[in-house]
Each structure stands twice: as structure tokens, then as C-alpha cells.
Design an enzyme around this catalytic site. Structure first.
Site, PDB file in Angstrom:
ATOM      1  CG  ASN A  97      -1.083  -1.069   2.049  1.00 50.73           C
ATOM      2  OD1 ASN A  97      -0.123  -1.809   2.228  1.00 50.73           O
ATOM      3  ND2 ASN A  97      -2.278  -1.279   2.561  1.00 50.73           N
ATOM      4  CB  CYS A  98       3.899   2.149   1.916  1.00 47.26           C
ATOM      5  SG  CYS A  98       3.227   1.453   3.433  1.00 47.26           S
TER       6      CYS A  98
HETATM    7  P1  FAD Z   1      -4.613  -3.153   5.323  1.00 47.58           P
HETATM    8  O1  FAD Z   1      -3.246  -3.182   4.792  1.00 47.58           O
HETATM    9  O2  FAD Z   1      -5.510  -2.055   4.890  1.00 47.58           O
HETATM   10  O3  FAD Z   1      -5.285  -4.540   4.975  1.00 47.58           O
HETATM   11  C1  FAD Z   1      -6.571  -4.862   5.386  1.00 47.58           C
HETATM   12  C2  FAD Z   1      -7.234  -5.733   4.347  1.00 47.58           C
HETATM   13  O4  FAD Z   1      -8.386  -6.314   4.918  1.00 47.58           O
HETATM   14  C3  FAD Z   1      -7.712  -4.946   3.138  1.00 47.58           C
HETATM   15  O5  FAD Z   1      -7.119  -5.427   1.950  1.00 47.58           O
HETATM   16  C4  FAD Z   1      -9.228  -5.160   3.121  1.00 47.58           C
HETATM   17  O6  FAD Z   1      -9.731  -5.370   1.828  1.00 47.58           O
HETATM   18  C5  FAD Z   1      -9.376  -6.428   3.936  1.00 47.58           C
HETATM   19  N1  FAD Z   1     -10.679  -6.526   4.587  1.00 47.58           N
HETATM   20  C6  FAD Z   1     -11.306  -5.586   5.348  1.00 47.58           C
HETATM   21  N2  FAD Z   1     -12.474  -6.047   5.825  1.00 47.58           N
HETATM   22  C7  FAD Z   1     -12.606  -7.307   5.349  1.00 47.58           C
HETATM   23  C8  FAD Z   1     -13.605  -8.296   5.487  1.00 47.58           C
HETATM   24  N3  FAD Z   1     -14.700  -8.099   6.217  1.00 47.58           N
HETATM   25  N4  FAD Z   1     -13.420  -9.472   4.843  1.00 47.58           N
HETATM   26  C9  FAD Z   1     -12.315  -9.696   4.105  1.00 47.58           C
HETATM   27  N5  FAD Z   1     -11.327  -8.794   3.956  1.00 47.58           N
HETATM   28  C10 FAD Z   1     -11.473  -7.618   4.563  1.00 47.58           C
HETATM   29  N6  FAD Z   1       2.430   3.272   6.484  1.00 47.58           N
HETATM   30  C11 FAD Z   1       3.711   3.514   6.750  1.00 47.58           C
HETATM   31  O7  FAD Z   1       4.188   3.122   7.809  1.00 47.58           O
HETATM   32  N7  FAD Z   1       4.512   4.172   5.860  1.00 47.58           N
HETATM   33  C12 FAD Z   1       4.046   4.603   4.661  1.00 47.58           C
HETATM   34  O8  FAD Z   1       4.788   5.184   3.865  1.00 47.58           O
HETATM   35  C13 FAD Z   1       2.690   4.373   4.362  1.00 47.58           C
HETATM   36  N8  FAD Z   1       2.178   4.805   3.193  1.00 47.58           N
HETATM   37  C14 FAD Z   1       0.880   4.509   2.903  1.00 47.58           C
HETATM   38  C15 FAD Z   1       0.372   4.938   1.684  1.00 47.58           C
HETATM   39  C16 FAD Z   1      -0.931   4.654   1.348  1.00 47.58           C
HETATM   40  C17 FAD Z   1      -1.470   5.134   0.039  1.00 47.58           C
HETATM   41  C18 FAD Z   1      -1.751   3.918   2.254  1.00 47.58           C
HETATM   42  C19 FAD Z   1      -3.175   3.599   1.895  1.00 47.58           C
HETATM   43  C20 FAD Z   1      -1.263   3.511   3.479  1.00 47.58           C
HETATM   44  C21 FAD Z   1       0.057   3.806   3.808  1.00 47.58           C
HETATM   45  N9  FAD Z   1       0.599   3.417   5.029  1.00 47.58           N
HETATM   46  C22 FAD Z   1       1.898   3.674   5.318  1.00 47.58           C
HETATM   47  C23 FAD Z   1      -0.223   2.743   6.048  1.00 47.58           C
HETATM   48  C24 FAD Z   1      -0.087   1.243   5.964  1.00 47.58           C
HETATM   49  O9  FAD Z   1      -0.261   0.830   4.646  1.00 47.58           O
HETATM   50  C25 FAD Z   1      -1.114   0.608   6.876  1.00 47.58           C
HETATM   51  O10 FAD Z   1      -0.851   1.025   8.182  1.00 47.58           O
HETATM   52  C26 FAD Z   1      -1.101  -0.891   6.823  1.00 47.58           C
HETATM   53  O11 FAD Z   1      -1.328  -1.359   5.540  1.00 47.58           O
HETATM   54  C27 FAD Z   1      -2.172  -1.459   7.759  1.00 47.58           C
HETATM   55  O12 FAD Z   1      -2.217  -2.830   7.633  1.00 47.58           O
HETATM   56  P2  FAD Z   1      -3.528  -3.648   7.929  1.00 47.58           P
HETATM   57  O13 FAD Z   1      -3.200  -5.067   7.634  1.00 47.58           O
HETATM   58  O14 FAD Z   1      -4.051  -3.312   9.259  1.00 47.58           O
HETATM   59  O15 FAD Z   1      -4.607  -3.107   6.907  1.00 47.58           O
END
Ligand code: FAD
Length: 539
Positions: free
Chosen positions: A41-42
Site C-alpha cells: 500500500n505504501c
Molecule cells: P490493510 O493493509 O488495509 O489490509 C486490510 C485488508 O483487509 C484490506 O485489503 C481489506 O480489503 C481487507 N478486509 C477488510 N475487511 C474485510 C472483510 N470483512 N473481509 C475480508 N477482507 C477484509 N504506512 C507507513 O508506515 N509508511 C508509509 O509510507 C505508508 N504509506 C501509505 C500509503 C498509502 C497510500 C496507504 C493507503 C497507506 C500507507 N501506510 C503507510 C499505512 C499502511 O499501509 C497501513 O498502516 C497498513 O497497511 C495497515 O495494515 P492492515 O493489515 O491493518 O490493513
């Protein structure tokens, strides 16, 4: 054991990978609503801007590689809809085929992340008002950016700034709307200003202290009506005004949530149901410094939290708790990079903490070695214990290194005295014998020990004698209002020009010479303060 993971990106995929490394025999089912799993994502903004050229580089893993490498059963396009805690089952449905099933679990991991916040503003639900979270969003923004000329970015946090930079790189004219008085509210005002200058120098129009109150679509042009009365016209809008935890499943399963809707977990990432874990953007954990509950939606915490949960399930007593998040974050805006770790000044003020603070300027490596770039570092510490509480840095080069040193020092609960003696890698192309981190330690301990009194703004007091100790040419080129120029080397011979009954403020370019001057004056009986950080912060 059967392990079901909801969400297949940062926290979910890290959890699943660690589970497999700890247990070859568990059945691991990864349920992901989107088309992709384990993507970067980053990296999304950098593909939109063209810095990352291969789309495939963002797909760190695919369902096939996860099967081959980790023997995971990956179900993409599949949404988890309900949890039955009694039966220990999750109801999932393929959003393309409509097929549904109940999956049994022994342990369930909730890693659904956070979704971009959509403010309740008339006209906001429009096909060209976009958010960025996944590869599909990225493709959509890339497509409209290709066809468009003008973009408005709403929100100047980390993602908003990255998007502004990358859309500009793509050749679009970009305007940024930010509700608060500065970009990146976590940063100190002067550091944020450096980023703002960088945006403006690149022709990006910044609308601070303003917000969009209405969107209207007129002949395929989006009109963004700002509170101030300004109307911006755009081919598309990117919204980046924060994220909200995707905690619906958890709420409906009656798991305990925090005040902002994040899932509450213990130090091992267990929710209020011991068989359900949660990690990543959806949770709130302890803050590493204050122990208060906090949500830090960043990639590093998400990945490490997933690992902690897996360890807790499979390592038993050997599992180590999550120590809390520090909120270490960094952003590059064209030639300027800025970042923060730990407490910010705003947070310290809000929490009524008794803290010391110092800002120092220097170069990212030896000043005499070609290519030295200015760097500014602010450090916060606890006034009672001298323990470090936070740091912020900005500059063109070497910001990441200083932030990481500070993040390590803060995590190790070091004090400002420890900064003085950190022995950092030095040869002229890399650093300085007295690195800016050491200098921050010198300045902080000098302040604590009463060797220098500082002020952060020029005084209003008409009685104050402002002594500009810069070289004459520099002072003439950029005079300080009401200042008397006595270059530093001449100061000792001109003390008689100063009135001992009036306060003195010493001023220089970067804060170092004014400190030296203040030492001379203080030891000669003057009531003196030094302007911290100097007149020019890296122009
Ligand atoms: P996510 O990576 O969002 O993954 C969650 C997944 O769960 C999603 O794909 C979603 O589709 C899925 N999901 C949700 N609900 C359901 C459901 N009910 N059933 C099935 N699947 C489901 N962080 C940094 O530290 N440095 C950076 O430079 C940085 N840049 C970023 C740039 C962007 C454009 C973005 C969007 C984020 C950035 N981040 C950055 C933040 C970082 O990407 C997030 O903190 C991290 O991805 C969080 O991880 P996660 O697994 O909690 O959620």
C-alpha cells in the site's frame, strides 16, 4: 489447528506467514475482500507518479505464491460477514460468485485495516472524488490522472502530501486544501513550513485553514467550494483526510472497542475474546511512552503486531508482548523530507507534560565535505527525568537516519545525556564528528543546566537589545528588524555598546553562534537569551 485470517495485507499476511513458520501443520485460511493480497500500500502513490514503473512490483505476494511458499489457503474477493463466537465460525461470501460458507476456526485473526474517511459534505459521492487504499484505487487514480490536468488533494497528512508530490510529478497542476493552519499537524510549525515552502516552490497551491464545504459537477469539471469562498476547479479530487477502523465485524460480535471504534487488544493482540486476535490499523494498543491507548495506522506496527499474535498462539511462554507504538513516520515532499517519532509538542501540551525542547541546525555530514545539506532536529524530553519523549527532523538528506537513531534512543528510554555520548558512524561523507544528534544532546543538557536561556521567536519587548552576531554581509542582506549587528568574533570587544540594564537577545543564522554569543554575554553579567534555531531554518 485451523486459523482463519480476515484481511490479507500487512497485519494479516505477516500473521499468517509467522504462523506457518511456527507451525507447519496448521490449516491457515486467508480471507481477503479485494482482488489482491499482500500488496505494498505504501508504494501506491509512487506508481501513480511514475517513480515505481512496474505495477507488479507492488504485488509482494499473490495467492499462488502464498500457497507455494507458505501453504496458505487464500480466498480473494471474499468478504467476512459475520462471526459466531459461540460456534467459533466465520461466515464468508465470495462477492463475485456469491458462494458462501461458514469457516470453523480455533483462532481467528482480525486484520481488516482502516478505510479512508469520507467527510459528510454535499456532492462528495462522485466518481471522480477518489481515495487511495489499494491497487484498484491506484489504477482508478492513474486513469483519471492520465486524462486530467488539474487535481485537488484534500488533506495534507502523509498520504495527501505524497499524492500532491506524485500528481505534480505526473504533470498535473495540483492544489491542496488543508483544514488546519499547517500541513502535517504532527510536526512543529517551523518544520511544516519547510514542507509548505517546498510545495509552493513547485507551483502547488496550498489552501490552509480552509475546507471543502460542497462539491458540484459542472460539465465534467468538479467545483470544490471552500469555506473561505474560494472555488477550485478540478478534473478529479483525491481525499486523504484520515482513516477509520474497519471494526464492523468486531462490533457486531460484541468485542470491546475503544472510543474511536478501534478494537481493544491486550499486549499479545488478543481481543476481549481470547480466541480472537486483532492487529494493524483496526486496533488500539498502548503508546510505547505513555501506556495510554492509541491507534497508529502505520505499516511497521501492523506487521509486528501480526507477528506478536502468532507468537502468542504458538510460542506459549516464550512469546513477548507488543511494547506499544511510537508513531515513527516520515514523508518526502520533493527535495525536503520531514518526520516525527514519539510525542509531538501538541501532544505534550495537551497532556500537560512537563517537558524540555530544543531545536538545532547542522549539516547532514561534515560541512566541509562537498554536498553537505542543512538539517534541523527538534528533541523533546521529560523535565523531571531527562528521558527522551520525542523528536522531529527535517532537511534534504539524512533525515531518515536521524529519526531512526532517535526512535532507537527513545525506545531504549535514553536521556538527553545519552544523546551527548552516542557514538555514531563518522567519516566526512557520512556524518560529523559531532553529529546533529550529539549536538541536540549538547543543546538540551546546556538548557537543562542553565547554561543558556532560549526563545523561539524574536521578542516584542521594545527594551530588548537584539544583537545579530552574523557576519556583516549576511546581516546587511537580510537584516533583523531592530537588530544591532555585532559579528560574533567582534563581540568581546564591543560589550560597552550594550546596556547592561536591558535584556539582550542574541540572533544568528542557525542558532549556534547566538548560543556562543549568549555564553559570552551571560558570563559578563547580561540578562541574555539566544534565538533557538536561528533566523533561517535552511533557506
Ligand atoms: P490493510 O493493509 O488495509 O489490509 C486490510 C485488508 O483487509 C484490506 O485489503 C481489506 O480489503 C481487507 N478486509 C477488510 N475487511 C474485510 C472483510 N470483512 N473481509 C475480508 N477482507 C477484509 N504506512 C507507513 O508506515 N509508511 C508509509 O509510507 C505508508 N504509506 C501509505 C500509503 C498509502 C497510500 C496507504 C493507503 C497507506 C500507507 N501506510 C503507510 C499505512 C499502511 O499501509 C497501513 O498502516 C497498513 O497497511 C495497515 O495494515 P492492515 O493489515 O491493518 O490493513
Amino acid at each position: 489447528k485451523q486459523i482463519v485470517v480476515i484481511g490479507g495485507v500487512a497485519a494479516g499476511a505477516s500473521f499468517a506467514a509467522r504462523v506457518r513458520r511456527l507451525n507447519e501443520h496448521a490449516r491457515i485460511i486467508l480471507v481477503e475482500r479485494g482482488k489482491d493480497v499482500s500488496f505494498a500500500n505504501c508504494g501506491l502513490p509512487y506508481y501513480i507518479g511514475g517513480e515505481i514503473q512496474t505495477r507488479g512490483a507492488l504485488s509482494v505476494q499473490t495467492p499462488e505464491t502464498l500457497k507455494a511458499l507458505l501453504n496458505l489457503d487464500v480466498k480473494t474477493h471474499t468478504e467476512a460477514i459475520r462471526i459466531d463466537r459461540e460456534k467459533k465460525q466465520v461466515y464468508v461470501k465470495n462477492i463475485i460468485s456469491g458462494e458462501d460458507e461458514w469457516l470453523d476456526y480455533d483462532k481467528l485473526m482480525l486484520a481488516p485495516g482502516a478505510s479512508p474517511r469520507i467527510p459528510d459534505v454535499p456532492g462528495i459521492h462522485h466518481e471522480k472524488i477518489l481515495t487511495l487504499r489499494n491497487l484498484a484505487d491506484m489504477d482508478r487514480i492513474s486513469e483519471v490522472a492520465k486524462a486530467g490536468k488539474r487535481a485537488v488533494v484534500v488533506g495534507a497528512g502523509f498520504i495527501g502530501l505524497e499524492m500532491a508530490e506524485q500528481l505534480h510529478r505526473k504533470g498535473l497542476s495540483v492544489e491542496v486544501v488543508q483544514y488546519g493552519p499547517q500541513v502535517l499537524p504532527q510536526l512543529g510549525k517551523r518544520m511544516a513550513k519547510l514542507l509548505e515552502n517546498e510545495l509552493v516552490q513547485h507551483g502547488i497551491v496550498l489552501h490552509l485553514n480552509d475546507r471543502v464545504v460542497r462539491y458540484e459537477n459542472r460539465n465534467s469539471i468538479l467545483e470544490c467550494f471552500l469555506e473561505s469562498g474560494t472555488v477550485l476547479k478540478a478534473d478529479f479530487v483525491v481525499l486523504s483526510v484520515g482513516v477509520e477502523p474497519e471494526s464492523r465485524l468486531a462490533r457486531e460480535a460484541h468485542l470491546v472497542l475503544g472510543k474511536n471504534g478501534h478494537i481493544v487488544v491486550n499486549d499479545f493482540m488478543q481481543t476481549s475474546d481470547a480466541d480472537i486476535y486483532a492487529a494493524g490499523d483496526v486496533v488500539e494498543t498502548a503508546h510505547r511512552l505513555s501506556n495510554e491507548r492509541t491507534a497508529v495506522p502505520l505499516g511497521g506496527p501492523a506487521n509486528r503486531q501480526g507477528r506478536v499474535a502468532a507468537d502468542h498462539i504458538f510460542l506459549g511462554e516464550k512469546a513477548r508482548p507488543y511494547p506499544g507504538s511510537l508513531g515513527t513516520a516520515i514523508v518526502r515532499v520533493f527535495g525536503t523530507t520531514a518526520g516525527t517519532v514519539g510525542w509531538s509538542e501538541n501532544a505534550l501540551e495537551k497532556n500537560g507534560r512537563s517537558y524540555g525542547m530544543v531545536t538545532v541546525n547542522d549539516f547532514h555530514h561534515a560541512g566541509y565535505y562537498p554536498g553537505a545539506k542543512p538539517l534541523v532536529l527538534t528533541v523533546f524530553w521529560d523535565r523531571d527525568t531527562d528521558v527522551l519523549l520525542g523528536a522531529q527532523a527535517a532537511g534534504q538528506e539524512g533525515v531518515d537516519k536521524r529519526l531512526d537513531v532517535m526512535a532507537t534512543a527513545i525506545a531504549a528510554q535514553m536521556t538527553i545525556d545519552d544523546l551527548v555520548h552516542l557514538e555514531l558512524a563518522y567519516a566526512p561523507p557520512f556524518g560529523s564528528a559531532k553529529d546533529i544528534v550529539n549536538i541536540a544532546g549538547f543543546a538540551a543538557t546546556n538548557k537543562r543546566d542553565g547554561l543558556v536561556d532560549t526563545i523561539s521567536e524574536l521578542p516584542d519587548n521594545p527594551d530588548a537589545q537584539i544583537i545579530d552576531v552574523r557576519a556583516k554581509a549576511m546581516a546587511d542582506a537580510d537584516p533583523v528588524a531592530g537588530g544591532i549587528n555585532i559579528p560574533m568574533p567582534a563581540l568581546r570587544n564591543h560589550l560597552d555598546r550594550l546596556d547592561r540594564d536591558k535584556p539582550v537577545v542574541t540572533v544568528c543564522a542557525l542558532g549556534k553562534n547566538s548560543y556562543f554569543a549568549s555564553r559570552i554575554l551571560k558570563q559578563n553579567g547580561f540578562d541574555v537569551k539566544s534565538l533557538e534555531g536561528g533566523m533561517k531554518m535552511m533557506t
